[in-house]
Design a protein around this motif. Structure first.
Motif, PDB file in Angstrom:
ATOM      1  N   SER A   1      12.522  -9.895  -0.205  1.00 49.95           N
ATOM      2  CA  SER A   1      11.495 -10.554  -1.003  1.00 49.95           C
ATOM      3  C   SER A   1      11.860 -10.544  -2.792  1.00 49.95           C
ATOM      4  O   SER A   1      11.617 -12.321  -3.308  1.00 49.95           O
ATOM      5  CB  SER A   1      10.344 -10.006  -1.022  1.00 49.95           C
ATOM      6  N   GLU A   2      12.768 -10.049  -3.579  1.00 48.15           N
ATOM      7  CA  GLU A   2      13.167 -10.502  -4.119  1.00 48.15           C
ATOM      8  C   GLU A   2      13.512 -12.173  -4.612  1.00 48.15           C
ATOM      9  O   GLU A   2      14.160 -12.794  -5.469  1.00 48.15           O
ATOM     10  CB  GLU A   2      13.770  -9.497  -5.193  1.00 48.15           C
TER      11      GLU A   2
ATOM     12  N   VAL B   1       6.584 -10.960   5.035  1.00 49.27           N
ATOM     13  CA  VAL B   1       6.627  -9.761   4.632  1.00 49.27           C
ATOM     14  C   VAL B   1       5.086  -9.610   4.922  1.00 49.27           C
ATOM     15  O   VAL B   1       4.513  -8.959   6.047  1.00 49.27           O
ATOM     16  CB  VAL B   1       7.591  -9.346   3.623  1.00 49.27           C
ATOM     17  N   GLY B   2       4.257 -10.918   4.192  1.00 48.12           N
ATOM     18  CA  GLY B   2       3.387 -10.675   3.989  1.00 48.12           C
ATOM     19  C   GLY B   2       2.493 -10.732   5.858  1.00 48.12           C
ATOM     20  O   GLY B   2       1.412  -9.734   6.183  1.00 48.12           O
TER      21      GLY B   2
ATOM     22  N   THR C   1      11.449 -10.415   9.090  1.00 47.18           N
ATOM     23  CA  THR C   1      10.733  -8.979   9.782  1.00 47.18           C
ATOM     24  C   THR C   1      10.390  -9.297  11.173  1.00 47.18           C
ATOM     25  O   THR C   1      10.112 -10.237  12.031  1.00 47.18           O
ATOM     26  CB  THR C   1       9.927  -9.042   8.647  1.00 47.18           C
ATOM     27  N   ARG C   2       9.830  -8.117  11.380  1.00 47.52           N
ATOM     28  CA  ARG C   2       9.495  -8.014  12.656  1.00 47.52           C
ATOM     29  C   ARG C   2       8.825  -6.634  12.925  1.00 47.52           C
ATOM     30  O   ARG C   2       8.291  -6.068  11.887  1.00 47.52           O
ATOM     31  CB  ARG C   2      10.654  -7.283  13.670  1.00 47.52           C
ATOM     32  N   ILE C   3       7.664  -6.783  13.585  1.00 50.32           N
ATOM     33  CA  ILE C   3       6.467  -5.966  13.157  1.00 50.32           C
ATOM     34  C   ILE C   3       7.156  -4.589  13.808  1.00 50.32           C
ATOM     35  O   ILE C   3       7.399  -4.339  14.550  1.00 50.32           O
ATOM     36  CB  ILE C   3       5.276  -6.378  14.377  1.00 50.32           C
TER      37      ILE C   3
ATOM     38  N   ILE D   1       5.260 -15.135  13.581  1.00 52.11           N
ATOM     39  CA  ILE D   1       6.716 -15.172  12.063  1.00 52.11           C
ATOM     40  C   ILE D   1       7.484 -15.883  11.947  1.00 52.11           C
ATOM     41  O   ILE D   1       7.378 -16.916  10.599  1.00 52.11           O
ATOM     42  CB  ILE D   1       7.458 -13.416  12.712  1.00 52.11           C
ATOM     43  N   PRO D   2       8.078 -16.934  12.886  1.00 52.08           N
ATOM     44  CA  PRO D   2       8.805 -18.829  12.631  1.00 52.08           C
ATOM     45  C   PRO D   2       7.779 -19.531  11.260  1.00 52.08           C
ATOM     46  O   PRO D   2       8.133 -19.505  11.274  1.00 52.08           O
ATOM     47  CB  PRO D   2       8.727 -18.791  14.128  1.00 52.08           C
ATOM     48  N   TYR D   3       6.486 -19.300  12.267  1.00 56.15           N
ATOM     49  CA  TYR D   3       5.258 -20.167  11.824  1.00 56.15           C
ATOM     50  C   TYR D   3       4.645 -20.018  10.228  1.00 56.15           C
ATOM     51  O   TYR D   3       4.727 -20.313   9.289  1.00 56.15           O
ATOM     52  CB  TYR D   3       4.247 -20.116  12.750  1.00 56.15           C
ATOM     53  N   THR D   4       5.288 -18.593   9.580  1.00 51.79           N
ATOM     54  CA  THR D   4       5.313 -18.074   8.153  1.00 51.79           C
ATOM     55  C   THR D   4       6.355 -18.165   7.647  1.00 51.79           C
ATOM     56  O   THR D   4       5.902 -18.190   6.620  1.00 51.79           O
ATOM     57  CB  THR D   4       4.445 -16.122   8.789  1.00 51.79           C
ATOM     58  N   ASP D   5       7.711 -18.532   8.248  1.00 48.44           N
ATOM     59  CA  ASP D   5       8.231 -19.270   7.282  1.00 48.44           C
ATOM     60  C   ASP D   5       7.933 -20.657   7.033  1.00 48.44           C
ATOM     61  O   ASP D   5       8.241 -20.222   5.289  1.00 48.44           O
ATOM     62  CB  ASP D   5       9.774 -19.329   8.521  1.00 48.44           C
TER      63      ASP D   5
END
Lengths: 166, 460, 154
Positions: B123-124, B97-98, B175-177, B81-85
């Motif tokens: 998200s918005e 979120v994705g 987010t978390r899974i 998740i931190p990498y997706t940031d």
């Protein structure tokens, strides 16, 4: 075994020779086809009025090291008019890592194919300009292959000496 | 003296290399980038010029390749998740979120309604911040520095909100899974609505500064035109596709979370030029504000927290060592440090899935209950961890730039076998040579700015 | 110059240091996420202009502070060194964010493990990305360093 969706059935009936297998894990329709039929199937899916997959969303690959065939090239396509999604998978052997390029069908495939070539070393035949895109020319190997070490680096310039322990 | 001569020779050779003879004319090759003042992000555009006209161009990317996909194959599912940031760092929460939606699809997890609404709200907010950055930066490159300052001012209000909820300004990892890091803090609704009022003011000011501005219009209108057919063939999504008149939005076409319950419109353009892309982004911010306001009305309120004595975790452990049990065992509450605010057991039930194979137990349970403690370690210890079933999924969400897709392959292990991101601006940028062909050099800048290339998601 | 510095030269040094620390022209080498915080720092809320380092120079020849903002990978490494070489003396370098400082959590085939392997660095700012306050503190540290160092005139 889940019930086959109408879309998969339709493609299967149209190309019985090319379809190897299908599945719909979590409602993602997936068709595995032989690489000889890739261009033909894609052209059909794009133009036929029952499918009309007019947008190529993504191309990527997976390296299943240790199993045969080693690579899978994965195409995600989308029909904007019919609101359909489909995943096409093409198994590729390691010794003969070549697939037909689909840039003639979707021009947007250009960079995606270059990226797959860069990261996995899969060659796309008849691609207009197949060269590395994310990595540089001095880089050896294809980093997303599973047998490429995570930390192997190829510096382009002489690195300075630094104290690593303080 | 000798060196000077050699230098001169080198220079001459360089000139000859630069000037190619095509059709009897001299064409000049110009490198724009990788470190160019008017480009946010590092990218090299090699322009073949005839005077000021762009005859041909080639885009070279990869200057921000940081091996997202390879690194994530060596991380745990939640550790990604931190990498997706850092993919699209203008709107990190949409990436979060994705990614978690893709993993939840892999699991087949159902998440509580409150969690869905919070994800939509966040998200918005991130989408507005992204559009503000894009418009501000693009305007700055055209010399409108005021707009940039105004947009950053508005973005700062949003960053303060994000910081309140997630603890970080930019890289949120919220987010978390199967859920979220924490519930919304108290008083968040009023704070958000106040901030959005200020953002609306800034949008109005931006309209006043740019939309009727002669210089801005001259540089944006009729520049970088794409036809709808071309846009679809090149794989455009998001504002760039909608500016051509195609009303494709993942939030409407393939609704996820609770977007199907929201009442909002998809703004579309007509000409597919830079000015339309700018207008679409401006209107999308208004629509995002609408979505947030509706979400605040519809969001299920969290259960009222029960009253009870609060204990520090250390004190309970001490009591347990002595064989004592707190008197009010059933209403026992833990005094958690400030960093864990919003994750009390009652709130966790509202915002996290009840699936024990993916979601951590609430801290109260972990500290007081042996099963929960084991469960906790089972999920975070090496060689255990979250293990989604074997399979592959693709999940698209509407990011600020277009369709952001995560393609995941799981082999039933604690680490993802393959993660691939479908970055929206990758497809759009690959069409840049088509968009700037036949334009002037100066037109490259607004065209590039209106695409909103983000290095992190382009090169990954 | 040999031996002890005279009264005049020390005072001159001090004066130059004072002048130099409040007229920093920075060249932002913005690559990645930290750029978002760089924007915040340079805009109205945090206002780096209070420290005399507000106006970015987009030419290395006219700047004396190189701000390396964000991850540097092996593909961009030669460019970074070239930009640094093009800057005129005296010059300083701030490594903005943990990726530029040490590679951060990108320990892999593509990323340079800290820009000090390419160019010498004066001030390191941690954080991923650093908060604007941290950036301002780093800038103040650099100002202290500029003021106290020996000022080369030619």
């Amino acid at each position: 075994m889940a019930v086959e969706s109408a879309l998969i059935k339709f493609v299967k009936e149209k190309f019985p020779n090319f379809v190897i297998s299908t599945h719909s894990f979590r409602n993602d329709d997936t068709i595995v086809i032989r690489k000889e039929g890739l261009k033909q199937v894609m052209t059909f899916l794009k133009t036929d009025k029952n499918t009309l997959f007019n947008m190529l969303v993504d191309i990527t690959a997976v390296d299943n090291l240790g199993s045969e065939p080693r690579f899978e090239v994965i195409y995600h396509i989308l029909s904007l008019t019919l609101k359909l999604r489909l995943r096409i998978k093409v198994p590729v052997e390691e010794m003969e890592a070549e697939v037909d390029s689909i840039t003639s069908i979707w021009p947007g495939a250009n960079w995606f194919e270059r990226e797959v070539f860069d990261m996995f070393g899969i060659i796309f035949k008849n691609h207009p300009d197949l060269k590395r895109i994310l990595m540089y020319d001095e880089f050896e190997g294809h980093p997303l292959r599973k047998d490429f070490p995570l930390k192997k680096q190829f510096p382009r310039i002489q690195m300075r000496e630094v104290k690593t322990k303080y | 003296m000798k060196k000077e001569k050699e230098d001169k020779k080198d220079f001459q050779e360089g000139i000859e290399l630069f000037e190619e003879k095509i059709d009897g004319k001299h064409h000049l090759l110009v490198n724009m980038g990788p470190s160019h003042p008017s480009m946010h992000g590092i990218i090299k555009i090699i322009l073949e010029l005839d005077g000021e006209l762009v005859i041909n161009s080639e885009v070279e990317i990869g200057y921000l390749h940081r091996a997202f996909e390879k690194t994530c194959e060596n991380r745990f599912w939640n550790g990604v998740i931190p990498y997706t940031d850092r993919l699209n760092y203008c709107s990190p929460i949409i990436n979060n979120v994705g990614y978690v939606l893709a993993v939840e699809k892999l699991f087949g997890l159902e998440i509580p309604d409150r969690c869905k609404y919070i994800r939509v709200i966040m998200s918005e907010l991130a989408r507005i911040a992204d559009h503000l950055t894009c418009i501000g930066a693009a305007a700055m490159e055209l010399g409108a520095f005021t707009v940039f300052l105004y947009a950053m001012k508005a973005r700062e209000y949003l960053y303060e909100l994000l910081e309140d909820v997630t603890g970080a300004r930019v890289t949120n990892a919220y987010t978390r899974i199967g859920g979220l890091k924490a519930d919304l803090p108290n008083g968040f609704t009023t704070k958000t609505l106040n901030a959005l009022d200020k953002v609306k003011e800034v949008i109005k000011e931006t309209h006043a500064l740019l939309t009727g501005n002669r210089i801005f219009i001259d540089r944006m209108k009729g520049v970088g035109i794409v036809s709808p057919e071309d846009a679809i063939a090149w794989g455009f999504t998001g504002p760039c596709l909608r500016s051509t008149g195609v009303d494709y939005d993942v939030r409407k076409a393939f609704p996820y979370l609770v977007y199907n319950e929201m009442n909002f419109e998809i703004p579309v353009g007509e000409n597919g030029d830079n000015f339309d892309r700018y207008l679409v982004r401006m209107e999308e911010m208004i629509q995002s504000i609408r979505i947030i306001e509706q979400a605040f009305e519809k969001i299920p309120s969290s259960l009222p927290t029960t009253e009870g004595l609060e204990y520090e975790p250390a004190k309970i452990i001490e009591m347990a060592k002595k064989g004592l049990v707190p008197e009010d065992k059933d209403t026992l509450k833990l005094l958690l440090p400030n960093t864990l605010e919003g994750i009390d057991a009652e709130k966790i039930r509202d915002i996290c899935s009840s699936d024990k194979s993916a979601v951590l137990e609430p801290k109260e349970e972990v500290y007081t209950n042996i099963e929960a403690l084991m469960q906790h370690f089972k999920l975070i210890m090496n060689k255990h961890g979250i293990r989604p079933p074997e399979g592959e999924v693709y999940f698209p969400v509407e990011a600020a730039n277009g369709e952001l897709g995560f393609y995941l392959v799981s082999k039933g292990e604690d680490k993802p076998y393959r993660i691939h991101v479908r970055p929206p601006c990758f497809a759009i940028l690959s069409a840049l040579p088509v968009m700037i062909k036949g334009l002037m050099v100066a037109d490259v800048i607004p065209t590039f700015g209106s695409i909103n290339m983000i290095g992190g998601e382009l090169d990954r | 110059m040999s031996g002890e510095a005279g009264f005049l030269t020390t005072k001159l040094d001090e004066m130059l240091g004072w002048a130099r620390k409040y007229s920093i022209f920075s060249y932002p080498f913005v690559t990645a996420c930290c750029g978002m915080e760089y924007m915040s720092v340079s805009c109205a809320h945090y206002d780096i202009d209070r420290f005399g380092a507000g106006w970015p120079r987009f030419s290395p020849r006219q700047s004396d502070l190189l701000l390396v903002v964000g991850t540097v990978n092996h593909k961009i490494a030669p460019v970074l060194r070239k930009v640094w070489e093009q800057m005129a003396e005296p010059k300083w370098v701030i490594s903005f964010g943990v990726c530029a400082t040490s590679g951060g959590f990108y320990d892999n085939y593509a990323t340079v493990q800290g820009i000090d392997r390419i160019i010498p660095v004066d001030v390191y700012i941690g954080g991923c990305p650093p908060r604007p306050e941290m950036v301002l503190e780093g800038l103040m540290l650099l100002q202290k360093k500029i003021a106290s160092q020996k000022q080369e005139l030619f």
